[in-house]
Each structure stands twice: as structure tokens, then as C-alpha cells.
Design a protein around this motif. Structure first.
Motif, PDB file in Angstrom:
ATOM      1  N   GLY A  47      28.756  -4.824  15.109  1.00 51.96           N
ATOM      2  CA  GLY A  47      28.755  -3.360  14.228  1.00 51.96           C
ATOM      3  C   GLY A  47      29.366  -3.809  13.008  1.00 51.96           C
ATOM      4  N   ILE A  48      30.509  -4.510  12.991  1.00 52.51           N
ATOM      5  CA  ILE A  48      31.187  -4.794  11.750  1.00 52.51           C
ATOM      6  C   ILE A  48      30.518  -6.041  10.817  1.00 52.51           C
ATOM      7  CG2 ILE A  48      33.341  -3.878  12.331  1.00 52.51           C
ATOM      8  CD1 ILE A  48      34.444  -6.648  12.454  1.00 52.51           C
ATOM      9  N   ASN A  49      29.562  -6.613  11.529  1.00 53.94           N
ATOM     10  CA  ASN A  49      28.868  -7.778  10.764  1.00 53.94           C
ATOM     11  C   ASN A  49      27.405  -7.711  10.466  1.00 53.94           C
ATOM     12  OD1 ASN A  49      30.841 -10.314  10.506  1.00 53.94           O
ATOM     13  ND2 ASN A  49      31.123  -9.351  12.494  1.00 53.94           N
ATOM     14  N   THR A  50      26.866  -6.398  10.887  1.00 49.63           N
ATOM     15  CA  THR A  50      25.420  -6.292  10.431  1.00 49.63           C
ATOM     16  C   THR A  50      25.113  -4.940   9.905  1.00 49.63           C
ATOM     17  OG1 THR A  50      24.990  -5.108  12.619  1.00 49.63           O
ATOM     18  CG2 THR A  50      24.763  -7.577  12.657  1.00 49.63           C
ATOM     19  N   ALA A  51      26.222  -3.837   9.973  1.00 48.65           N
ATOM     20  CA  ALA A  51      25.757  -2.512   9.553  1.00 48.65           C
ATOM     21  C   ALA A  51      24.657  -1.875  10.057  1.00 48.65           C
ATOM     22  CB  ALA A  51      25.680  -2.675   7.843  1.00 48.65           C
ATOM     23  N   PHE A  52      24.382  -2.369  11.302  1.00 49.16           N
ATOM     24  CA  PHE A  52      23.509  -1.378  12.118  1.00 49.16           C
ATOM     25  C   PHE A  52      24.197  -0.180  12.583  1.00 49.16           C
ATOM     26  CE2 PHE A  52      21.004  -5.296  13.183  1.00 49.16           C
ATOM     27  CZ  PHE A  52      19.927  -5.126  12.389  1.00 49.16           C
ATOM     28  N   ARG A  53      23.347   0.871  12.715  1.00 49.45           N
ATOM     29  CA  ARG A  53      23.899   2.022  13.337  1.00 49.45           C
ATOM     30  C   ARG A  53      24.131   1.927  14.759  1.00 49.45           C
ATOM     31  NH1 ARG A  53      19.976   3.504   9.640  1.00 49.45           N
ATOM     32  NH2 ARG A  53      20.557   4.925   8.080  1.00 49.45           N
ATOM     33  N   ALA A  54      24.768   2.597  15.211  1.00 47.33           N
ATOM     34  CA  ALA A  54      25.215   2.516  16.807  1.00 47.33           C
ATOM     35  C   ALA A  54      24.110   2.665  17.621  1.00 47.33           C
ATOM     36  CB  ALA A  54      26.335   3.503  17.334  1.00 47.33           C
ATOM     37  N   ASN A  55      23.075   3.713  17.298  1.00 50.08           N
ATOM     38  CA  ASN A  55      21.688   3.807  18.059  1.00 50.08           C
ATOM     39  C   ASN A  55      20.939   2.522  17.966  1.00 50.08           C
ATOM     40  OD1 ASN A  55      20.759   4.304  15.646  1.00 50.08           O
ATOM     41  ND2 ASN A  55      20.426   6.434  16.037  1.00 50.08           N
ATOM     42  N   GLU A  56      21.146   1.896  16.788  1.00 51.08           N
ATOM     43  CA  GLU A  56      20.244   0.461  16.463  1.00 51.08           C
ATOM     44  C   GLU A  56      20.658  -0.455  17.257  1.00 51.08           C
ATOM     45  OE1 GLU A  56      19.251   2.385  12.087  1.00 51.08           O
ATOM     46  OE2 GLU A  56      20.592   0.659  12.290  1.00 51.08           O
ATOM     47  N   LEU A  57      22.027  -0.544  17.256  1.00 54.13           N
ATOM     48  CA  LEU A  57      22.848  -1.727  18.168  1.00 54.13           C
ATOM     49  C   LEU A  57      22.471  -1.557  19.661  1.00 54.13           C
ATOM     50  CD1 LEU A  57      26.431  -1.851  16.745  1.00 54.13           C
ATOM     51  CD2 LEU A  57      24.745  -3.422  16.404  1.00 54.13           C
ATOM     52  N   LEU A  58      22.253  -0.277  20.316  1.00 51.48           N
ATOM     53  CA  LEU A  58      22.152   0.044  21.618  1.00 51.48           C
ATOM     54  C   LEU A  58      20.630  -0.177  21.768  1.00 51.48           C
ATOM     55  CD1 LEU A  58      24.270   3.038  22.007  1.00 51.48           C
ATOM     56  CD2 LEU A  58      25.028   0.971  22.456  1.00 51.48           C
ATOM     57  N   GLU A  69      20.846 -17.874  17.131  1.00 53.47           N
ATOM     58  CA  GLU A  69      21.786 -18.775  16.676  1.00 53.47           C
ATOM     59  C   GLU A  69      21.944 -18.499  15.355  1.00 53.47           C
ATOM     60  OE1 GLU A  69      18.905 -22.599  15.067  1.00 53.47           O
ATOM     61  OE2 GLU A  69      19.173 -22.169  17.442  1.00 53.47           O
ATOM     62  N   HIS A  70      23.258 -18.949  14.821  1.00 58.98           N
ATOM     63  CA  HIS A  70      23.713 -18.837  13.468  1.00 58.98           C
ATOM     64  C   HIS A  70      22.792 -18.838  12.412  1.00 58.98           C
ATOM     65  CE1 HIS A  70      25.934 -20.275   9.658  1.00 58.98           C
ATOM     66  NE2 HIS A  70      26.368 -19.081   9.816  1.00 58.98           N
ATOM     67  N   GLY A  71      22.679 -17.868  11.659  1.00 57.97           N
ATOM     68  CA  GLY A  71      21.586 -17.788  10.513  1.00 57.97           C
ATOM     69  C   GLY A  71      20.147 -17.395  10.766  1.00 57.97           C
ATOM     70  N   SER A  72      20.106 -16.876  12.384  1.00 56.20           N
ATOM     71  CA  SER A  72      18.832 -16.122  12.781  1.00 56.20           C
ATOM     72  C   SER A  72      18.599 -15.033  12.172  1.00 56.20           C
ATOM     73  CB  SER A  72      18.758 -16.046  14.259  1.00 56.20           C
ATOM     74  OG  SER A  72      18.834 -17.567  14.936  1.00 56.20           O
ATOM     75  N   TYR A  73      17.529 -14.357  12.065  1.00 55.36           N
ATOM     76  CA  TYR A  73      17.193 -12.988  11.901  1.00 55.36           C
ATOM     77  C   TYR A  73      17.239 -11.948  12.988  1.00 55.36           C
ATOM     78  CZ  TYR A  73      16.099 -14.271   7.006  1.00 55.36           C
ATOM     79  OH  TYR A  73      16.240 -14.673   5.635  1.00 55.36           O
ATOM     80  N   LEU A  74      17.547 -10.885  12.790  1.00 55.36           N
ATOM     81  CA  LEU A  74      17.531  -9.917  13.776  1.00 55.36           C
ATOM     82  C   LEU A  74      16.990  -8.604  13.137  1.00 55.36           C
ATOM     83  CD1 LEU A  74      17.959  -8.724  16.955  1.00 55.36           C
ATOM     84  CD2 LEU A  74      20.211  -8.115  16.307  1.00 55.36           C
ATOM     85  N   ASP A  75      15.633  -8.400  13.582  1.00 56.44           N
ATOM     86  CA  ASP A  75      14.953  -6.990  13.085  1.00 56.44           C
ATOM     87  C   ASP A  75      14.939  -6.064  14.065  1.00 56.44           C
ATOM     88  OD1 ASP A  75      13.299  -6.208  11.205  1.00 56.44           O
ATOM     89  OD2 ASP A  75      11.607  -7.254  11.517  1.00 56.44           O
ATOM     90  N   ARG A  85      14.718  -3.052   9.599  1.00 55.60           N
ATOM     91  CA  ARG A  85      15.638  -3.619   8.956  1.00 55.60           C
ATOM     92  C   ARG A  85      15.984  -4.953   9.312  1.00 55.60           C
ATOM     93  NH1 ARG A  85      21.151  -3.405   7.595  1.00 55.60           N
ATOM     94  NH2 ARG A  85      21.943  -2.197   9.137  1.00 55.60           N
ATOM     95  N   LYS A  86      15.823  -6.038   8.667  1.00 54.82           N
ATOM     96  CA  LYS A  86      15.939  -7.433   9.110  1.00 54.82           C
ATOM     97  C   LYS A  86      17.460  -7.829   8.496  1.00 54.82           C
ATOM     98  CE  LYS A  86      12.489 -10.352   8.898  1.00 54.82           C
ATOM     99  NZ  LYS A  86      11.540 -11.317   8.330  1.00 54.82           N
ATOM    100  N   VAL A  87      18.278  -8.576   9.494  1.00 56.44           N
ATOM    101  CA  VAL A  87      19.701  -8.670   9.281  1.00 56.44           C
ATOM    102  C   VAL A  87      19.914 -10.178   9.573  1.00 56.44           C
ATOM    103  CG1 VAL A  87      21.971  -8.479   9.811  1.00 56.44           C
ATOM    104  CG2 VAL A  87      20.613  -6.538   9.246  1.00 56.44           C
ATOM    105  N   VAL A  88      20.627 -11.058   8.673  1.00 56.65           N
ATOM    106  CA  VAL A  88      20.746 -12.488   9.050  1.00 56.65           C
ATOM    107  C   VAL A  88      22.251 -12.360   9.879  1.00 56.65           C
ATOM    108  CG1 VAL A  88      21.328 -14.843   8.139  1.00 56.65           C
ATOM    109  CG2 VAL A  88      19.788 -13.187   6.924  1.00 56.65           C
ATOM    110  N   LEU A  89      22.013 -13.131  11.111  1.00 59.27           N
ATOM    111  CA  LEU A  89      23.328 -13.045  11.971  1.00 59.27           C
ATOM    112  C   LEU A  89      24.246 -14.124  11.526  1.00 59.27           C
ATOM    113  CD1 LEU A  89      21.876 -12.282  15.316  1.00 59.27           C
ATOM    114  CD2 LEU A  89      23.097 -10.622  13.624  1.00 59.27           C
TER     115      LEU A  89
END
Length: 197
Positions: A47-58, A69-75, A85-89
Motif C-alpha cells: 500500500g505505501i509502496n505502490t499507491a494502489f487502492r485497497a480494492n486493487e490490492l485485494l 522480483e525487484h524491478g518487476s511490473y505489477l499491472d 495501471r502498471k507499477v514497478v515493484l
């Protein structure tokens, strides 16, 4: 309690705003509090590292993150806008995911965040965040959206991210919306006028 009397729910046409966590020490204390609870640690860290909304995380499923892994994308498809929305982890996010995946067996299609009676809900995350903040001594109004706001607040304060970039990351229509969202306090604006050029 009569319908419409619950102080935790806004009256029709109004809203209750939650705050970001503005104290880095409180973030550290929450991480310490959750370090041995993989599911809650992962919700907080993502939550504090991606800015996804709670429903998106869930909505995240095990198959989306099992090789992460580090640097992977989560879409993730945003429920509110229906856009992806694509986020680098970062390392903290991937470590939290790997800790959670190692804590139990997941089928590929399983939701990542499970409770004893099935998938976790947004109201459950809301209660968790309130409890974490209370347990580390924070005063104020906190909830599930606090995680997303905390990401933006620290991107602005600690990483000097420009407001237009944050506006784009949040998907906001105006910079004013982003400033309001990040909880720019009147005191901060007042301090701008004290700076002599």
C-alpha cells in the motif's frame, strides 16, 4: 444506533477524509509491529509502496506475483477508472510478497490476501489500518486510503516528486485535487510565504 447516525460514515453528499502517515518513525513502528504477520505486512508494504487502492490490492492473485522480483511490473485493472495501471515493484514490496507467498500454499488463481472466512474486504483493511495507526500512537483519522496517500505524501516530501508527476500517477484531473489529496496543510502553505527571496 439509528441509520445515518454512525460517525464513521459520511452523510450523503459529504465525506470523511483520511490522512497520510506523515511521521517516518510511525511507519517504521508499524513495519516492526507487522514483521511477523506476513499478510498484514504485505498489505501495508504494498500500500505505501505502490499507491494502489485497497480494492486493487485485494484483487491481486497469486499467479500475478509468484515469479515477482525487484524491478518487476505489477499491472492491475483499476476498479474506479477501468484502466490498467502498471507499477514497478521496489525491494520492500517484493520482499513482502515473497514472505507472504512462503507463509502458506497458494493455488495460482487464489487471491493473495485471504482471511479465515475467505477473501479480505476493504472494510477489513480499513479497520486494520486504523488499528495499526492507533497501536503506534498516531492521532487522527486513518483508513485504507491512508496507504495510498502515504505513498504520495512521501514521494512529494522525501523524493521531491513534482506535483504534475504525482497527479499522473494518481490519475487525478487537476493538480489542486492532488494537493488536497496529499493533505497539504495550511501551515505548509503559510511557511512558503516566510521564505525570503
Amino acid at each position: 444506533m439509528a441509520k445515518g447516525q454512525n460517525p464513521n460514515y459520511p452523510r450523503k453528499g459529504s465525506q470523511i477524509k483520511v490522512e497520510p502517515i506523515r511521521d517516518k518513525r510511525a511507519i517504521t513502528r508499524i513495519k516492526k509491529l507487522l514483521e511477523d504477520i506476513p499478510r498484514e505486512n504485505c498489505i501495508f508494504t504494498l500500500g505505501i509502496n505502490t499507491a494502489f487502492r485497497a480494492n486493487e490490492l485485494l484483487s491481486i492473485r497469486a499467479q500475478q506475483v509468484h515469479m515477482i522480483e525487484h524491478g518487476s511490473y505489477l499491472d492491475i485493472k483499476q476498479k474506479k477508472t477501468k484502466k490498467y495501471r502498471k507499477v514497478v515493484l521496489n525491494q520492500a514490496a517484493t520482499d513482502a510478497i515473497q514472505q507472504l507467498l512462503a507463509s502458506r500454499d497458494y493455488a495460482p488463481d487464489d487471491l493473495l490476501f485471504q482471511g479465515q472466512r475467505g477473501p479480505i474486504t476493504v472494510p477489513t483493511v480499513n479497520r486494520m489500518v486504523k488499528e495499526w495507526c492507533r497501536n503506534v500512537g498516531l492521532k487522527g483519522n486513518y483508513g485504507s486510503h491512508t496507504l495510498r496517500k502515504t505513498w504520495g505524501y512521501w514521494q512529494r516530501k522525501g523524493n521531491n516528486a513534482p506535483v504534475p508527476v504525482l497527479m499522473e500517477a494518481f490519475g487525478h484531473a487537476t493538480q489542486k485535487q492532488t494537493l488536497d489529496y496529499l493533505g497539504i496543510e495550511e501551515k505548509e502553505i503559510h511557511e512558503l510565504y516566510l521564505y525570503e527571496i
